[in-house]
Design a protein around this motif. Structure first.
Motif, PDB file in Angstrom:
ATOM      1  N   HIS A 273       5.693  13.743   4.765  1.00  0.00           N
ATOM      2  CA  HIS A 273       5.954  15.186   4.791  1.00  0.00           C
ATOM      3  C   HIS A 273       4.682  15.927   4.406  1.00  0.00           C
ATOM      4  O   HIS A 273       3.844  15.390   3.688  1.00  0.00           O
ATOM      5  CB  HIS A 273       7.073  15.550   3.810  1.00  0.00           C
ATOM      6  N   ASP A 274       4.580  17.191   4.844  1.00  0.00           N
ATOM      7  CA  ASP A 274       3.384  17.958   4.499  1.00  0.00           C
ATOM      8  C   ASP A 274       3.441  18.498   3.078  1.00  0.00           C
ATOM      9  O   ASP A 274       2.405  18.716   2.457  1.00  0.00           O
ATOM     10  CB  ASP A 274       3.177  19.108   5.494  1.00  0.00           C
ATOM     11  N   GLU A 275       4.652  18.729   2.549  1.00  0.00           N
ATOM     12  CA  GLU A 275       4.715  19.197   1.165  1.00  0.00           C
ATOM     13  C   GLU A 275       4.403  18.028   0.223  1.00  0.00           C
ATOM     14  O   GLU A 275       4.585  16.862   0.591  1.00  0.00           O
ATOM     15  CB  GLU A 275       6.050  19.866   0.825  1.00  0.00           C
ATOM     16  N   PRO A 276       3.884  18.333  -0.978  1.00  0.00           N
ATOM     17  CA  PRO A 276       3.440  17.252  -1.872  1.00  0.00           C
ATOM     18  C   PRO A 276       4.578  16.303  -2.245  1.00  0.00           C
ATOM     19  O   PRO A 276       5.739  16.712  -2.356  1.00  0.00           O
ATOM     20  CB  PRO A 276       2.941  18.005  -3.109  1.00  0.00           C
ATOM     21  N   ILE A 277       4.217  15.078  -2.429  1.00  0.00           N
ATOM     22  CA  ILE A 277       5.200  14.054  -2.814  1.00  0.00           C
ATOM     23  C   ILE A 277       5.727  14.378  -4.224  1.00  0.00           C
ATOM     24  O   ILE A 277       4.944  14.647  -5.141  1.00  0.00           O
ATOM     25  CB  ILE A 277       4.526  12.656  -2.764  1.00  0.00           C
TER      26      ILE A 277
ATOM     27  N   VAL B 260       0.857  -1.189   0.000  1.00  0.00           N
ATOM     28  CA  VAL B 260       0.000   0.000   0.000  1.00  0.00           C
ATOM     29  C   VAL B 260       0.889   1.233   0.000  1.00  0.00           C
ATOM     30  O   VAL B 260       1.822   1.335   0.814  1.00  0.00           O
ATOM     31  CB  VAL B 260      -0.905   0.025   1.254  1.00  0.00           C
ATOM     32  N   VAL B 261       0.594   2.176  -0.896  1.00  0.00           N
ATOM     33  CA  VAL B 261       1.325   3.444  -0.933  1.00  0.00           C
ATOM     34  C   VAL B 261       0.385   4.554  -0.487  1.00  0.00           C
ATOM     35  O   VAL B 261      -0.717   4.704  -1.028  1.00  0.00           O
ATOM     36  CB  VAL B 261       1.881   3.717  -2.349  1.00  0.00           C
ATOM     37  N   VAL B 262       0.819   5.306   0.507  1.00  0.00           N
ATOM     38  CA  VAL B 262       0.028   6.436   1.014  1.00  0.00           C
ATOM     39  C   VAL B 262       0.771   7.693   0.578  1.00  0.00           C
ATOM     40  O   VAL B 262       1.931   7.892   0.942  1.00  0.00           O
ATOM     41  CB  VAL B 262      -0.104   6.364   2.554  1.00  0.00           C
ATOM     42  N   THR B 263       0.103   8.530  -0.210  1.00  0.00           N
ATOM     43  CA  THR B 263       0.828   9.606  -0.892  1.00  0.00           C
ATOM     44  C   THR B 263       1.072  10.857  -0.025  1.00  0.00           C
ATOM     45  O   THR B 263       1.651  11.825  -0.501  1.00  0.00           O
ATOM     46  CB  THR B 263       0.068  10.047  -2.153  1.00  0.00           C
ATOM     47  N   GLY B 264       0.601  10.831   1.212  1.00  0.00           N
ATOM     48  CA  GLY B 264       0.824  11.985   2.093  1.00  0.00           C
ATOM     49  C   GLY B 264       0.612  11.573   3.536  1.00  0.00           C
ATOM     50  O   GLY B 264       0.248  10.417   3.816  1.00  0.00           O
ATOM     51  N   ARG B 265       0.807  12.515   4.452  1.00  0.00           N
ATOM     52  CA  ARG B 265       0.648  12.180   5.875  1.00  0.00           C
ATOM     53  C   ARG B 265      -0.818  11.960   6.209  1.00  0.00           C
ATOM     54  O   ARG B 265      -1.656  12.789   5.881  1.00  0.00           O
ATOM     55  CB  ARG B 265       1.191  13.318   6.732  1.00  0.00           C
TER      56      ARG B 265
END
Ligand code: GLV
Length: 318
Positions: free
Chosen positions: A29-33, A4-9
């Protein structure tokens, strides 16, 4: 074992549920991946848990040949090309229900803020300018006996209507179809055409999904129909409103004010809005409570887990 890939926090309790399905990688991180990192991670992903700031399009899907499900941690899914996902056999899910109250609370808060000029009052105090109470200082508009017009009577629209009723407002709504008779009776809400809603409401609230059909639903012509003492509240999606036309209407007295949680070119905000005292502007906080964000993460995780296990999603997007 699934990946599973989670693209943000997202909140930890969502990650814990995802770990029951297999290996979980998340961008912490809070900035976009960055796209290259995202694509590298998606290469062997079975599930992607996405945020509303992700664009899930053919480029995203090309990078993820094994993908079975995109679980968006949001009720809105206009960031996802659902047809492209379905064409590749990828399920799409969202998180309805768990953010209804938080978003309706915010719509009520924006309504109170803009009608009672609370942002302006705050700015005055914080500016350090001397002030003293006076009879005619910063008079706003009361809500009692006024009409709320809800565009999009889904769960959030209904929850906002219930709050507005408690403040003494009456409710009309515009929707593709009438809500059930019990809900209409409970909210004493009447289905009307969009033109009538715009022309007769004191507060117009946007609670519909964003799609081609609702792009710039509130444009110059719609704003012209509104009364000069009326307000627009948007807790749905920014591009439902033509922001340039809104700035003109707010500036020229075409309408009295606007309470906005979402913006046409988010996170950019039309510079005209920043200069207007009759615009209340908050940064997409509709579902931003600790409890709600946790519930959204848990629901998105359950959706992903169900699909990975070969079972129907809890909240499939058709
Ligand atoms: C927030 O905007 C959401 O769609 O959940």
């Amino acid at each position: 074992m699934s990946r599973v890939v989670v693209t943000g926090r997202i909140p930890d309790d969502g990650l814990e549920i995802l770990r029951t399905a297999g290996e979980v990688w998340s961008w912490e991180h809070d900035e976009p991946i960055p796209v290259d990192v995202r694509n590298e991670q998606l290469a062997d992903a079975d599930a992607a848990v996405t945020l509303l700031t992700d664009r899930v399009d053919d480029a995203f899907l090309d990078a993820a040949p094994r993908l079975k499900v995109v679980a968006n941690v949001a009720v809105g899914y206009n960031n996802i090309d659902v047809a492209a996902c379905h064409a590749r056999g990828v399920a799409v899910t969202n998180t309805p229900g768990v953010l209804t109250d938080a978003t309706a609370d915010l719509a009520m808060a924006l309504t109170l803020m803009v009608t009672r000029r609370l942002g302006e009052g705050e700015r005055l105090i914080r500016s350090g300018q001397p002030w003293k109470w006076s009879m005619f200082m910063m008079l706003g508009a009361g809500l009692q006996g006024r009409q709320l017009g809800i565009v999009g009577m889904g769960a959030i629209g209904e929850a906002f209507a219930a709050r507005a009723r408690a403040f003494g407002m009456r409710v009309v709504y515009h929707n593709r179809r009438a809500v059930d008779a019990e809900t209409e009776a409970r909210l004493d809400a009447r289905l009307v055409g969009l033109h009538e809603l715009l022309e007769t409401s004191d507060v117009v609230s946007l609670n519909c999904p964003y799609s081609d059909a609702t792009h710039h639903l509130v444009d110059e012509a719609a704003l012209d129909r509104m009364r000069p003492d009326a307000y627009v509240i948007n807790t749905a999606r920014g591009p439902i409103v033509d922001e340039a036309a809104l700035v003109e209407a707010l500036r020229d007295g075409g309408i009295a004010g606007a309470g906005l949680d979402v913006f046409e070119h988010e996170p950019d905000v039309h510079p005209g809005l920043l200069e207007l005292d009759n615009a209340v502007l908050v940064p997409h906080l509709g579902s931003a409570t600790v409890e709600t964000r946790s519930a959204m993460a848990r629901l998105a995780a359950r959706n992903a887990v169900e699909v990975l296990a070969g079972r129907p999603a809890v909240n499939p997007v058709a």
